[in-house]
Enzyme design. Structure first.
Site, PDB file in Angstrom:
ATOM      1  N   ASP A  76      40.774   2.058  47.109  1.00  0.00           N
ATOM      2  CA  ASP A  76      39.721   1.962  47.965  1.00  0.00           C
ATOM      3  C   ASP A  76      39.648   3.439  48.664  1.00  0.00           C
ATOM      4  O   ASP A  76      40.371   3.625  49.521  1.00  0.00           O
ATOM      5  CB  ASP A  76      39.555   0.922  48.867  1.00  0.00           C
ATOM      6  CG  ASP A  76      38.252   0.617  49.114  1.00  0.00           C
ATOM      7  OD1 ASP A  76      37.333   1.305  49.013  1.00  0.00           O
ATOM      8  OD2 ASP A  76      37.927  -0.528  49.910  1.00  0.00           O
ATOM      9  N   ASP A  77      38.491   4.305  48.315  1.00  0.00           N
ATOM     10  CA  ASP A  77      38.367   5.642  49.197  1.00  0.00           C
ATOM     11  C   ASP A  77      39.560   6.399  49.045  1.00  0.00           C
ATOM     12  O   ASP A  77      39.657   7.394  49.798  1.00  0.00           O
ATOM     13  CB  ASP A  77      38.244   5.145  50.732  1.00  0.00           C
ATOM     14  CG  ASP A  77      37.099   4.600  51.286  1.00  0.00           C
ATOM     15  OD1 ASP A  77      36.190   4.078  50.231  1.00  0.00           O
ATOM     16  OD2 ASP A  77      36.920   4.483  52.456  1.00  0.00           O
TER      17      ASP A  77
ATOM     18  N   HIS B  36      32.653  -5.304  45.918  1.00  0.00           N
ATOM     19  CA  HIS B  36      32.551  -4.991  47.265  1.00  0.00           C
ATOM     20  C   HIS B  36      33.134  -6.035  48.344  1.00  0.00           C
ATOM     21  O   HIS B  36      32.707  -7.301  48.132  1.00  0.00           O
ATOM     22  CB  HIS B  36      31.101  -4.550  47.571  1.00  0.00           C
ATOM     23  CG  HIS B  36      31.222  -3.887  48.986  1.00  0.00           C
ATOM     24  ND1 HIS B  36      31.829  -2.847  49.480  1.00  0.00           N
ATOM     25  CD2 HIS B  36      30.025  -4.076  49.910  1.00  0.00           C
ATOM     26  CE1 HIS B  36      31.438  -2.779  50.710  1.00  0.00           C
ATOM     27  NE2 HIS B  36      30.400  -3.633  50.983  1.00  0.00           N
TER      28      HIS B  36
ATOM     29  N   ASP C 110      37.161   3.823  43.715  1.00  0.00           N
ATOM     30  CA  ASP C 110      35.855   3.612  43.704  1.00  0.00           C
ATOM     31  C   ASP C 110      35.000   5.086  43.893  1.00  0.00           C
ATOM     32  O   ASP C 110      33.938   5.160  43.225  1.00  0.00           O
ATOM     33  CB  ASP C 110      35.386   2.522  44.366  1.00  0.00           C
ATOM     34  CG  ASP C 110      35.729   2.437  45.765  1.00  0.00           C
ATOM     35  OD1 ASP C 110      36.432   3.445  46.294  1.00  0.00           O
ATOM     36  OD2 ASP C 110      35.588   1.673  46.685  1.00  0.00           O
ATOM     37  N   HIS C 111      35.458   5.863  44.699  1.00  0.00           N
ATOM     38  CA  HIS C 111      35.068   7.191  45.176  1.00  0.00           C
ATOM     39  C   HIS C 111      36.061   7.559  45.939  1.00  0.00           C
ATOM     40  O   HIS C 111      36.887   7.395  46.111  1.00  0.00           O
ATOM     41  CB  HIS C 111      33.471   7.015  45.733  1.00  0.00           C
ATOM     42  CG  HIS C 111      33.606   6.257  47.058  1.00  0.00           C
ATOM     43  ND1 HIS C 111      34.306   6.549  48.197  1.00  0.00           N
ATOM     44  CD2 HIS C 111      33.157   4.936  47.128  1.00  0.00           C
ATOM     45  CE1 HIS C 111      34.166   5.309  49.136  1.00  0.00           C
ATOM     46  NE2 HIS C 111      33.807   4.414  48.236  1.00  0.00           N
TER      47      HIS C 111
ATOM     48  N   CYS D 176      31.099   2.085  48.288  1.00  0.00           N
ATOM     49  CA  CYS D 176      31.819   1.176  47.684  1.00  0.00           C
ATOM     50  C   CYS D 176      31.052  -0.031  46.615  1.00  0.00           C
ATOM     51  O   CYS D 176      31.402   0.170  45.430  1.00  0.00           O
ATOM     52  CB  CYS D 176      32.492   0.278  48.595  1.00  0.00           C
ATOM     53  SG  CYS D 176      33.729   1.235  49.743  1.00  0.00           S
TER      54      CYS D 176
END
Length: 690
Positions: free
Chosen positions: A59-60, A155, A348-349, A99
């Site tokens: 995540d992130d 999410h 996710d990014h 997200c």
């Protein structure tokens, strides 16, 4: 207070107000609630020899990984080990740098501009274009795989200072798809285990509840990610009777950056290297690209000398995430599933750490769209290979279908990566496209093996040559010698944005000759201000019937229109039915002293022209009565539209921090605009507010 309307209409409104006990609501025709089945090819049982799938998503996580070279002090031996096991994609990008829309796109195989999902508070499960289209794990389950998951997949969030199951940008349940899984950890309907140290400790002194960092005296295995990894390791150690699709969702390096002390100790603060930046980096970008500067966060970080501390905390969180990945790999490599499991690892990014004076996520530059992506496919990939072709996370769904021999659903937007997996020298012509915003306010980035082109909603542009400018410091847009390049890239921009919401023409609306109009909504409906019910100087009645679960819907909003300045919300507060009405800084909230009991619930409320309000619900011994901060109905139309089952809206986050979207369908959601208007316009008069 005396209302200015006829006795006939007053009595009619009064009858509606007590309709709960009289059963008046049954006189309205309720549309049948239906659930659209997923449209998939004819199901086939996964054969015994079909490969398993291990899907690991962080995540992130940006490109601050050893094999990606994003930061010289990144220590990721396990992610590097995984990259050497198969193919690493050096140029992979998300479809949206937030997200919820990113994960929705990846897990449905449908681009944001074709689903309409564009925000973290938007429940993707209600998006009209996604109805009947199976998600990636749901599809594998339909095809005979055993699906299991631990941690954040769809999410969700940490649940705020209380670690709540819902609220606080999704809560630990988030927008979970219960039908996707045979096995769920930490439990059915829950994505993220409770954090041993909740966010909001304010270790960094910024007093930003969702963004904090510091060491915690917790053993790695006792953290939320540690619990997920321990469960996943045990799952992998067992030989499963059917092929499995196992998803491991790691919450780090998402904030709060609370990780055990040992990961901070790897890098003394005095030795931390800040990202390489250019002082006048933003001088040649359009104004649309710099709107975030109004928040002043980067200036605050500089003034408080926290930049280095934040970078250290993020790197520590990446090291912790890497350790978790290592435990999963160790478990797989010592298991009976070692040789027959496809592995995917991604995020996710990305995330900004002060580059371009920006922090967090969002936007369209490389730092936030670029993500790690590794695929290990026995018999397909070769060890220690890489591809520099631009690829998208939306490509993973068709890729996994092809690798496991499953037919691809027709709804997929992505393109299989298998040709690249088989041949590291293969090329593709389709670029990776990332969106930000929605509708006519959407902006886009197009990434090829060399270029990044950005076009904002107002038409302004950026163009970067990654062969000579990997930091994207020099905007080349508008240069005549690159006009052809810019034109070709602009042609890749999506031509339309499909709305996630039904139009009013698609909704059931009943009207009568006397002027009464009844709207029937479903969870997830959203109307703009121009299409919303006309509540100007009108009384209205709302009735909602739903199955109430206190764990998921104790703070849900049922129906709202307008905003915190002018509007209303019918909602729940810790299980207590409530009706909030706002008018130019004044606020009235009717709230029952009694909590709802689990089960089927009917809630009714009335806002009358004499300024009175009433609220009643199944199981409550008393009807709640009070006054709006005006009489004669809403004195003007709200500038914001109507939402069914959406969080916040007219509810200020400071007063209702646990506001959450309604989780599930409504059996009935009816709003009736009552006949009759005030006989004359009169200035709204403030009344006592709670």
């Amino acid at each position: 207070m005396q209302g200015r309307f006829s006795r006939h209409y007053f009595l009619r409104g009064a009858m509606l107000a007590v309709g709960l006990t009289l059963g008046h609501a049954l006189a309205f025709s309720a549309p049948k609630v239906t659930v659209k089945p997923a449209i998939v090819p004819k199901a086939q049982a996964a054969r015994a020899g079909s490969p398993n799938v291990l899907f690991i998503i962080a995540d992130d996580l940006n490109d601050w990984i050893g094999w990606m070279g994003g930061h010289p002090q990144a220590r990721t031996p396990n992610m590097d080990r995984l990259a050497r096991m198969g193919m690493r994609f050096m140029n992979a990008h998300c479809s949206y740098a937030l997200c919820n829309p990113s994960r929705t796109s990846m897990l449905t195989g449908i681009q944001p501009w074709n689903s309409g999902v564009a925000g973290n508070e938007q429940d993707w499960r209600n998006a009209e274009p996604l109805q009947g289209k199976p998600t990636l794990p749901e599809y594998f389950r339909q095809q005979g795989y055993t699906t299991a998951a631990g941690g954040k997949v769809f999410h969700a969030s940490h649940g705020g200072p209380e670690g709540r199951l819902t609220g606080w940008h999704g809560g630990r349940r988030g927008f979970e798809q219960d039908s996707a899984w045979d096995v769920r950890f930490p439990g059915n309907g829950v994505q993220i285990p409770d954090l041993p140290v909740h966010t909001g400790q304010n270790f960094n002194g910024l007093d930003i509840w969702h963004w904090d960092w510091g060491t915690v005296d917790v053993k790695p295995e006792a953290t939320d990610d540690g619990q997920v990894v321990n469960w996943a390791a045990q799952y992998l150690q067992r030989k499963q009777p059917r092929p499995f699709f196992l998803t491991v969702g790691l919450y780090r390096p998402h904030a709060p950056w609370y990780v055990p002390r040992q990961y901070f100790a790897e890098r003394p603060l005095s030795e931390v290297r800040l990202p390489e930046v250019k002082e006048d980096d933003l001088a040649d970008v359009p104004a649309a690209a710099k709107a975030y500067l109004n928040g002043g966060l980067h200036r605050k970080m500089l003034d408080r000398q926290l930049w280095g501390s934040a970078v250290r905390a993020y790197l520590a969180s990446i090291s912790f995430c890497d350790a978790m990945v290592g435990r999963v790999l160790d478990a797989l490599e010592s298991s009976p599933n070692k040789t027959n499991t496809v592995i995917v690892f991604t995020s996710d990014h990305g995330l900004y750490l002060g580059e371009k004076q920006r922090w967090h996520k969002g936007g369209l530059w490389e730092r936030v769209t670029h993500v790690p992506l590794v695929v290990v496919a026995p018999g397909v990939t070769q060890p220690d290979t890489q591809s520099s072709q631009a690829v998208s996370l939306v490509d993973l769904y068709p890729t996994l279908c092809e690798l496991t021999g499953l037919p691809k659903p027709q709804s997929l937007d992505g393109i299989s990566l298998v040709p690249l997996l088989r041949d590291p020298n293969a090329s593709r012509t389709t670029p990776a496209v990332t969106a930000m915003g929605e509708g006519d306010k959407a902006s886009y980035a197009v990434r090829t093996d060399r270029w990044r082109y950005i076009r904002y909603a107002n038409g302004s542009e950026e163009l970067y040559d990654h062969q000579s400018d990997p930091h994207e410091w020099t905007n080349l847009a508008g240069r005549t010698n690159l006009a052809a390049v810019q034109k070709d890239l602009a042609a890749q921009i999506p031509q339309k944005w499909v709305s996630a919401f039904r139009t009013v023409d698609q909704m059931k609306v009943d009207s009568s000759p006397d002027g009464m109009v009844s709207y029937f909504f479903q969870s997830g409906d959203r109307l703009g201000a121009d299409a919303s019910p006309d509540i100007l100087e009108r009384a209205f009645d709302i009735e909602v019937i739903f199955d109430y679960n206190p764990a998921t819907n104790g703070d849900s909003t049922l129906l709202s229109q307008g905003d915190a300045r002018l509007g209303f919300a019918l909602h729940l507060v810790d299980g207590h039915p409530a009706l909030t009405v706002n008018y130019d800084g004044l606020r009235s909230t009717l709230k029952s002293e009694e909590q709802l009991a689990p089960g089927q619930i009917r809630v009714r409320c009335l806002v009358s022209l004499d300024g009175s309000m009433s609220l009643a619900a199944t199981g409550l011994t008393k009807e709640v009565r009070g006054y709006a901060p005006f009489e004669g109905g809403f004195p003007r139309l709200p500038t914001e539209g109507l939402s069914a089952g959406a969080s916040f809206g007219p509810l200020p986050a400071g007063l209702f921090p646990n506001s959450a979207p309604f989780d599930g369908p409504f059996r009935l959601l009816r709003m009736t605009i009552l006949p009759g208007v005030t006989e004359d316009r009169r200035a709204a008069r403030a009344v006592p507010v709670e």
